[in-house]
Design a protein around this motif. Sequence first.
Motif, PDB file in Angstrom:
ATOM      1  N   SER A 115       2.762  47.182  19.717  1.00 35.11           N
ATOM      2  CA  SER A 115       3.650  47.303  20.868  1.00 35.11           C
ATOM      3  C   SER A 115       4.299  48.685  20.929  1.00 35.11           C
ATOM      4  N   PRO A 172      -4.291  39.591  26.038  1.00 38.03           N
ATOM      5  CA  PRO A 172      -3.866  39.796  24.659  1.00 38.03           C
ATOM      6  C   PRO A 172      -3.111  38.589  24.142  1.00 38.03           C
ATOM      7  N   ASP A 173      -3.269  38.298  22.841  1.00 37.59           N
ATOM      8  CA  ASP A 173      -2.547  37.189  22.228  1.00 37.59           C
ATOM      9  C   ASP A 173      -1.054  37.446  22.304  1.00 37.59           C
ATOM     10  N   GLY A 182       2.333  33.702  13.257  1.00 36.38           N
ATOM     11  CA  GLY A 182       1.730  35.034  13.245  1.00 36.38           C
ATOM     12  C   GLY A 182       2.423  36.069  12.406  1.00 36.38           C
ATOM     13  N   SER A 195      -2.231  46.273   9.902  1.00 41.30           N
ATOM     14  CA  SER A 195      -2.249  45.397  11.079  1.00 41.30           C
ATOM     15  C   SER A 195      -3.659  44.903  11.349  1.00 41.30           C
ATOM     16  N   LYS A 196      -3.743  43.650  11.803  1.00 47.01           N
ATOM     17  CA  LYS A 196      -5.007  43.074  12.232  1.00 47.01           C
ATOM     18  C   LYS A 196      -5.231  43.282  13.719  1.00 47.01           C
ATOM     19  N   ARG A 197      -4.252  43.864  14.369  1.00 48.01           N
ATOM     20  CA  ARG A 197      -4.314  44.031  15.809  1.00 48.01           C
ATOM     21  C   ARG A 197      -4.233  45.511  16.156  1.00 48.01           C
ATOM     22  N   LEU A 198      -4.906  45.874  17.226  1.00 47.78           N
ATOM     23  CA  LEU A 198      -4.857  47.261  17.692  1.00 47.78           C
ATOM     24  C   LEU A 198      -3.969  47.411  18.930  1.00 47.78           C
ATOM     25  N   ASP A 199      -3.268  46.333  19.279  1.00 49.00           N
ATOM     26  CA  ASP A 199      -2.339  46.414  20.409  1.00 49.00           C
ATOM     27  C   ASP A 199      -0.898  46.459  19.894  1.00 49.00           C
ATOM     28  N   GLU A 252      -1.087  37.910  11.738  1.00 47.61           N
ATOM     29  CA  GLU A 252      -1.340  38.630  12.984  1.00 47.61           C
ATOM     30  C   GLU A 252      -0.349  39.767  13.228  1.00 47.61           C
ATOM     31  N   ASP A 253       0.867  39.600  12.751  1.00 46.34           N
ATOM     32  CA  ASP A 253       1.895  40.606  12.992  1.00 46.34           C
ATOM     33  C   ASP A 253       1.742  41.767  12.010  1.00 46.34           C
ATOM     34  N   ASP A 283     -12.199  47.996  20.924  1.00 46.40           N
ATOM     35  CA  ASP A 283     -11.498  48.304  19.675  1.00 46.40           C
ATOM     36  C   ASP A 283     -11.470  49.808  19.387  1.00 46.40           C
TER      37      ASP A 283
END
Length: 565
Positions: free
Chosen positions: A236, A561-562, A530, A230-234, A308-309, A272
């Motif tokens: 779900s 958040p995006d 994404g 993942s490129k995101r740390l949020d 992004e996902d 982060d």
Amino acid sequence: MTCKDPGVETADQTTLNILRKLTRYSWDAKAVLIFTAFATNYGVLWHLDNYSHSDTLAKSLATIKRVSLLRKELDSVKYGQAIKYINEFRTLSKYDTKDVPELSAALRQIPLVSYWIIHTLVASSIELHCYLSGVQGQAHKYLNELFEKSESILLTLENHLQLIREQIEEVELYRWLVDQTDHFPTDITLFLSKLIDGKHKARPLINCSTQLEEYIEDFLKEKKLILIVSKRLDISTEDLEILYSIYNEVKKENKFEMVWIPVIPDPPMDGDEEAYEYLISVMKWYVVPFNTKIAGMRFLEERWELREDILMVVLNTQSKVEFSNAIHLTRIWEKEALPFTYDRAKALLKKNWIESTVVKFTDQPRLRSLVVINQERNVIFYGGHNPRWIKKFEESAETMKRDPTTREEGITFELAPVGMNKGEQDPVITFRFWMAQRSYFILKHQLQGSTATEDISRLISYETEDGWAIITKGPTVVFVAGGDLILKAMDQFNLWKKNMRRLGFSGSFKEHFDELTATSLHCTNVNLIGYSGWIPLFITCPMCRRYMGSGIRFTCCHGGPDVLF
């Protein structure tokens, strides 16, 4: 070069004259030729200096000519090093500049660097000639300026070379990773180590169950890998819950290991590290350390299409991809999707769309058991983000139910709200519902083609409308509708109710809705921004059957958040 008057202008003019005479030679060849001429003319001085330590005559001659002092001054200008760098650039030019973009920048420097090499050699040659002839030479300041210039050039070339080497390492690693996944069976432990660190043995990963470090070779040997990137740390809460259920299931037989690779920007953004620490405190599987720069980033983005996902790739013990992005499977069927193979995916896709992705998001037990659907009853699933639209829809549906014609024909239909919890709209259920629709659409499109996804793409296109509805008869989807158009069709029930005896409730409803659609087409959007992994390049419009246009959407979340969807 040896017969010129000293001076900056003389050095510059002589350099230009030399370049004109050597027009047919490449720039690096020009520099090498002049360097060779310089060495031929004045190599004796260096020769005297080298032998002055062991030969008495050489030492005497070197002392008389003050060779050591002169050589020290001229050696400060590193003629040969710059030429070595240029030659190395030429050697590396076998690589495509698309793969090694820094190489293109370095090659553009060669003419300028060659000019300054020749200019410096000319100035040094004039200085030597003047020195040996007893003539007043150039200002010492100018030679110092040339020294500073050469240092600046060398630093620039060194920086280029460093970046080129890094990019070539990336290219070679990318080719290796492609070869191993496509052609050559490779132990999964080696593949993962190279993907993460670019080395045969990567640094240890964190076992979130114990918070201890373990080497890949120790925990992954002869096991399959579920690789989450993942490129995101949020991530779900919904995705985390799904991953927990997968982890608990795979640990029963101990044939799989799960590894999460978070791609952290360099330098990390504010928050982060805190987000990372929170996630590893609630995860149970293996995680790459926070400060790891992922060596195989190009492979992840270009070959596995990381966006992004979340990307969830399943590999066997020999690094063969068994499923390119199982996140879609898990968002629909969760642990039922194991063991994440294409055969399993095809088997699951044989299930009814409504059964797989709609019924479970209703709060009606009868529909969850599919009793109503199996009885061939008419069912209208509906939802939306505008409470006024939903209220209007429900009122119109009740009006149709109470109409004498409906009762005379013995027609009944069930209303099944989606995304509700105890009579209230639940944003979490709604979020998971749309997530499942997109995942089902992508899987269906990938494995069965575009014609199998028209109803789903139509539903997705209604997400931004005030509301939507799916009209079914038993397990069959009759049509999908949304927005003001379906409300208009319901308000005009008196115009089409006479057709119910001939076409039935759902058939006559569809016929009238299609008539309205044909006269009120508007732009349709199917948003897949994404998503990682395979997504369709072309989508057929669910309304007019033409190919839909694609483009770029710019989004601003005002510091929040995006939002993918």
